[in-house]
Design a protein around this motif. Structure first.
Motif, PDB file in Angstrom:
ATOM      1  N   ALA A 103     -22.937  -1.967   3.996  1.00 46.31           N
ATOM      2  CA  ALA A 103     -23.286  -2.851   2.887  1.00 46.31           C
ATOM      3  C   ALA A 103     -22.836  -2.252   1.566  1.00 46.31           C
ATOM      4  O   ALA A 103     -22.486  -2.961   0.630  1.00 46.31           O
ATOM      5  N   GLU A 104     -22.813  -0.916   1.499  1.00 42.57           N
ATOM      6  CA  GLU A 104     -22.426  -0.231   0.270  1.00 42.57           C
ATOM      7  C   GLU A 104     -20.923  -0.051   0.119  1.00 42.57           C
ATOM      8  O   GLU A 104     -20.446   0.370  -0.940  1.00 42.57           O
ATOM      9  N   THR A 105     -20.158  -0.312   1.165  1.00 43.07           N
ATOM     10  CA  THR A 105     -18.720  -0.030   1.132  1.00 43.07           C
ATOM     11  C   THR A 105     -17.993  -0.954   0.159  1.00 43.07           C
ATOM     12  O   THR A 105     -18.138  -2.182   0.216  1.00 43.07           O
ATOM     13  N   ASP A 106     -17.195  -0.368  -0.721  1.00 44.84           N
ATOM     14  CA  ASP A 106     -16.370  -1.122  -1.667  1.00 44.84           C
ATOM     15  C   ASP A 106     -15.351  -1.958  -0.892  1.00 44.84           C
ATOM     16  O   ASP A 106     -14.606  -1.413  -0.072  1.00 44.84           O
ATOM     17  N   PRO A 107     -15.295  -3.274  -1.104  1.00 52.76           N
ATOM     18  CA  PRO A 107     -14.329  -4.118  -0.395  1.00 52.76           C
ATOM     19  C   PRO A 107     -12.879  -3.646  -0.563  1.00 52.76           C
ATOM     20  O   PRO A 107     -12.060  -3.825   0.345  1.00 52.76           O
ATOM     21  N   GLN A 108     -12.554  -3.057  -1.707  1.00 55.83           N
ATOM     22  CA  GLN A 108     -11.197  -2.550  -1.913  1.00 55.83           C
ATOM     23  C   GLN A 108     -10.907  -1.374  -0.985  1.00 55.83           C
ATOM     24  O   GLN A 108      -9.777  -1.216  -0.516  1.00 55.83           O
ATOM     25  N   ALA A 109     -11.926  -0.556  -0.711  1.00 52.93           N
ATOM     26  CA  ALA A 109     -11.745   0.544   0.231  1.00 52.93           C
ATOM     27  C   ALA A 109     -11.506   0.006   1.632  1.00 52.93           C
ATOM     28  O   ALA A 109     -10.622   0.484   2.359  1.00 52.93           O
ATOM     29  N   THR A 110     -12.277  -1.005   2.005  1.00 53.55           N
ATOM     30  CA  THR A 110     -12.084  -1.628   3.318  1.00 53.55           C
ATOM     31  C   THR A 110     -10.695  -2.245   3.427  1.00 53.55           C
ATOM     32  O   THR A 110     -10.024  -2.119   4.465  1.00 53.55           O
ATOM     33  N   ALA A 111     -10.234  -2.881   2.363  1.00 55.66           N
ATOM     34  CA  ALA A 111      -8.906  -3.503   2.366  1.00 55.66           C
ATOM     35  C   ALA A 111      -7.809  -2.449   2.535  1.00 55.66           C
ATOM     36  O   ALA A 111      -6.841  -2.654   3.280  1.00 55.66           O
ATOM     37  N   LEU A 112      -7.955  -1.308   1.867  1.00 54.56           N
ATOM     38  CA  LEU A 112      -6.929  -0.268   1.980  1.00 54.56           C
ATOM     39  C   LEU A 112      -6.898   0.319   3.384  1.00 54.56           C
ATOM     40  O   LEU A 112      -5.825   0.522   3.957  1.00 54.56           O
ATOM     41  N   VAL A 113      -8.081   0.594   3.960  1.00 50.70           N
ATOM     42  CA  VAL A 113      -8.116   1.153   5.311  1.00 50.70           C
ATOM     43  C   VAL A 113      -7.581   0.136   6.317  1.00 50.70           C
ATOM     44  O   VAL A 113      -6.901   0.497   7.282  1.00 50.70           O
ATOM     45  N   THR A 114      -7.856  -1.144   6.083  1.00 50.77           N
ATOM     46  CA  THR A 114      -7.289  -2.190   6.941  1.00 50.77           C
ATOM     47  C   THR A 114      -5.768  -2.143   6.903  1.00 50.77           C
ATOM     48  O   THR A 114      -5.097  -2.159   7.953  1.00 50.77           O
TER      49      THR A 114
ATOM     50  N   MET B 297       0.833  -1.195   0.000  1.00 51.72           N
ATOM     51  CA  MET B 297       0.000   0.000   0.000  1.00 51.72           C
ATOM     52  C   MET B 297       0.867   1.245   0.000  1.00 51.72           C
ATOM     53  O   MET B 297       1.871   1.320   0.725  1.00 51.72           O
ATOM     54  N   PHE B 298       0.492   2.238  -0.813  1.00 53.51           N
ATOM     55  CA  PHE B 298       1.174   3.522  -0.778  1.00 53.51           C
ATOM     56  C   PHE B 298       0.163   4.618  -1.056  1.00 53.51           C
ATOM     57  O   PHE B 298      -0.612   4.544  -2.011  1.00 53.51           O
ATOM     58  N   ILE B 299       0.167   5.631  -0.195  1.00 47.61           N
ATOM     59  CA  ILE B 299      -0.754   6.759  -0.317  1.00 47.61           C
ATOM     60  C   ILE B 299       0.033   7.965  -0.813  1.00 47.61           C
ATOM     61  O   ILE B 299       0.986   8.405  -0.151  1.00 47.61           O
ATOM     62  N   GLN B 300      -0.354   8.489  -1.958  1.00 46.39           N
ATOM     63  CA  GLN B 300       0.348   9.653  -2.487  1.00 46.39           C
ATOM     64  C   GLN B 300       0.003  10.910  -1.690  1.00 46.39           C
ATOM     65  O   GLN B 300       0.877  11.685  -1.312  1.00 46.39           O
ATOM     66  N   ARG B 301      -1.294  11.104  -1.427  1.00 44.98           N
ATOM     67  CA  ARG B 301      -1.726  12.311  -0.721  1.00 44.98           C
ATOM     68  C   ARG B 301      -2.778  11.934   0.323  1.00 44.98           C
ATOM     69  O   ARG B 301      -3.842  11.406  -0.002  1.00 44.98           O
ATOM     70  N   LEU B 302      -2.459  12.216   1.568  1.00 46.34           N
ATOM     71  CA  LEU B 302      -3.340  11.915   2.694  1.00 46.34           C
ATOM     72  C   LEU B 302      -3.811  13.217   3.317  1.00 46.34           C
ATOM     73  O   LEU B 302      -3.001  14.089   3.632  1.00 46.34           O
ATOM     74  N   ALA B 303      -5.117  13.360   3.513  1.00 44.50           N
ATOM     75  CA  ALA B 303      -5.674  14.536   4.173  1.00 44.50           C
ATOM     76  C   ALA B 303      -6.167  14.141   5.559  1.00 44.50           C
ATOM     77  O   ALA B 303      -6.964  13.208   5.693  1.00 44.50           O
ATOM     78  N   ILE B 304      -5.675  14.826   6.568  1.00 42.68           N
ATOM     79  CA  ILE B 304      -6.110  14.607   7.940  1.00 42.68           C
ATOM     80  C   ILE B 304      -6.950  15.805   8.354  1.00 42.68           C
ATOM     81  O   ILE B 304      -6.439  16.920   8.477  1.00 42.68           O
ATOM     82  N   LEU B 305      -8.223  15.588   8.585  1.00 40.77           N
ATOM     83  CA  LEU B 305      -9.122  16.655   9.007  1.00 40.77           C
ATOM     84  C   LEU B 305      -9.283  16.573  10.518  1.00 40.77           C
ATOM     85  O   LEU B 305     -10.016  15.727  11.036  1.00 40.77           O
ATOM     86  N   GLY B 306      -8.537  17.404  11.221  1.00 44.88           N
ATOM     87  CA  GLY B 306      -8.506  17.345  12.678  1.00 44.88           C
ATOM     88  C   GLY B 306      -7.180  16.767  13.138  1.00 44.88           C
ATOM     89  O   GLY B 306      -7.075  15.566  13.374  1.00 44.88           O
ATOM     90  N   VAL B 307      -6.158  17.632  13.237  1.00 47.66           N
ATOM     91  CA  VAL B 307      -4.801  17.147  13.552  1.00 47.66           C
ATOM     92  C   VAL B 307      -4.573  17.248  15.059  1.00 47.66           C
ATOM     93  O   VAL B 307      -3.857  18.122  15.549  1.00 47.66           O
ATOM     94  N   GLY B 308      -5.226  16.341  15.783  1.00 44.21           N
ATOM     95  CA  GLY B 308      -5.079  16.289  17.231  1.00 44.21           C
ATOM     96  C   GLY B 308      -4.308  15.066  17.664  1.00 44.21           C
ATOM     97  O   GLY B 308      -3.410  14.602  16.951  1.00 44.21           O
ATOM     98  N   LEU B 309      -4.666  14.515  18.807  1.00 42.61           N
ATOM     99  CA  LEU B 309      -3.972  13.328  19.318  1.00 42.61           C
ATOM    100  C   LEU B 309      -4.088  12.158  18.345  1.00 42.61           C
ATOM    101  O   LEU B 309      -3.075  11.542  17.981  1.00 42.61           O
ATOM    102  N   ILE B 310      -5.311  11.839  17.908  1.00 45.09           N
ATOM    103  CA  ILE B 310      -5.512  10.684  17.044  1.00 45.09           C
ATOM    104  C   ILE B 310      -5.042  10.970  15.620  1.00 45.09           C
ATOM    105  O   ILE B 310      -4.256  10.206  15.041  1.00 45.09           O
ATOM    106  N   GLY B 311      -5.511  12.064  15.034  1.00 46.60           N
ATOM    107  CA  GLY B 311      -5.103  12.405  13.672  1.00 46.60           C
ATOM    108  C   GLY B 311      -3.608  12.615  13.552  1.00 46.60           C
ATOM    109  O   GLY B 311      -2.979  12.151  12.591  1.00 46.60           O
TER     110      GLY B 311
END
Length: 286
Positions: free
Chosen positions: A151-162, A1-15
């Protein structure tokens, strides 16, 4: 997995900790931070947590491959509504909210055509501190992250977030939205409610100065989480009110039973409750 551009909305403890962890794992080329507090964003840039920042939410998510929504639950609806027109068609959206039913409901209302690439998530990690200065790369190591794909979530999206969370050192598990909220009401939300309530009760007593003066380690350990962000936990209580009220009612019934045993000097019953609790706590702590 490689993310070219990641946006973090809320750069606190978790983000902030997520950005640090992914940078450490070298799976992200560029991190864009977005938030309302300019000083916090500037601190995030100075610390190397993010590469760029903006207070314009549409600008933050434009051309992002992955968008992580790490704002308080009360802001989720407005964030989803604001990012929808600016999201790239391929963008994957996830969140870190502690209650999932409210987040999912707002996603259905506001994400529209992007709903299939939304992966609800909740990292079971944190401290009583807040802000990007409190973030650290190892926060999620050997912790669990719960995904509640729709139910609507693309399995590929779930795999990437995993994979994204696995790169932080976390164990990823899937769960239904309803079960997540029931479990977290008992294991996280109720303890915070009790800690806040206990400290508030003691703080209103006439001899509170003496109470806090002689408070020892037990009080400090039990009430540590009452130093957490009050607004965040206010939002959680409202977002997951049904499940919290259910487990709070059970706790109140058990507390009344213990009070009755103490009032009547029922030594065996008191010892039974305490012994049972110690066994459960010892088993949990390993």
């Amino acid at each position: 997995m490689f993310i070219q551009r990641l946006a973090i909305l809320g750069v606190g403890l978790i983000g902030g900790s997520l950005a640090r962890a992914l940078k450490r794992a070298q799976v992200c080329a560029e991190v864009i931070g977005c938030g309302r507090q300019l000083d916090n964003l500037q601190e995030a840039l100075r610390l190397g947590v993010i590469d760029h920042y903006t207070t314009d939410i549409a600008e933050a998510v434009r051309d992002a491959d992955v968008v992580v929504v790490a704002v308080p639950l009360g802001q989720m609806a407005s964030v989803f509504s604001s990012i929808r027109p600016a999201l790239a068609p391929h963008a994957i959206i996830t969140d870190v909210g502690s209650a999932k039913a409210s987040v999912v409901e707002e996603a259905y209302q506001h994400l529209g055509e992007h709903l299939g690439r939304f992966v609800p998530a909740h990292p079971i990690a944190g401290t009583e501190k807040s802000g990007v200065a409190a973030s650290f790369a190892s926060l999620f190591e050997n912790r669990r992250v719960i995904l509640t794909p729709l139910a609507e979530t693309d399995p590929q999206a779930t795999a990437l977030v995993t994979q994204l969370w696995q790169h932080t050192g976390a164990e990823v598990v899937n769960m239904s939205v309803e079960h997540h909220d029931e479990v977290l009401a008992a294991t996280s939300h109720l303890p915070h409610v009790l800690a806040y309530s206990l400290v508030d009760t003691l703080a209103q007593m006439e001899d509170r100065r003496e109470i806090f003066r002689f408070a020892a380690g037990g009080f400090r350990d039990f009430t540590r989480i009452a130093s957490s962000d009050p607004k965040m936990w206010h939002d959680i209580c409202l977002a997951n009110r049904s499940a919290i009220l259910h487990v709070l009612a059970q706790f109140n019934a058990d507390l009344a039973e213990l009070a009755d045993a103490i009032e009547h000097g029922d030594s065996a019953h008191i010892l039974s409750i305490f012994s049972r609790a110690k066994m459960a706590r010892d088993k949990f702590s390993g």
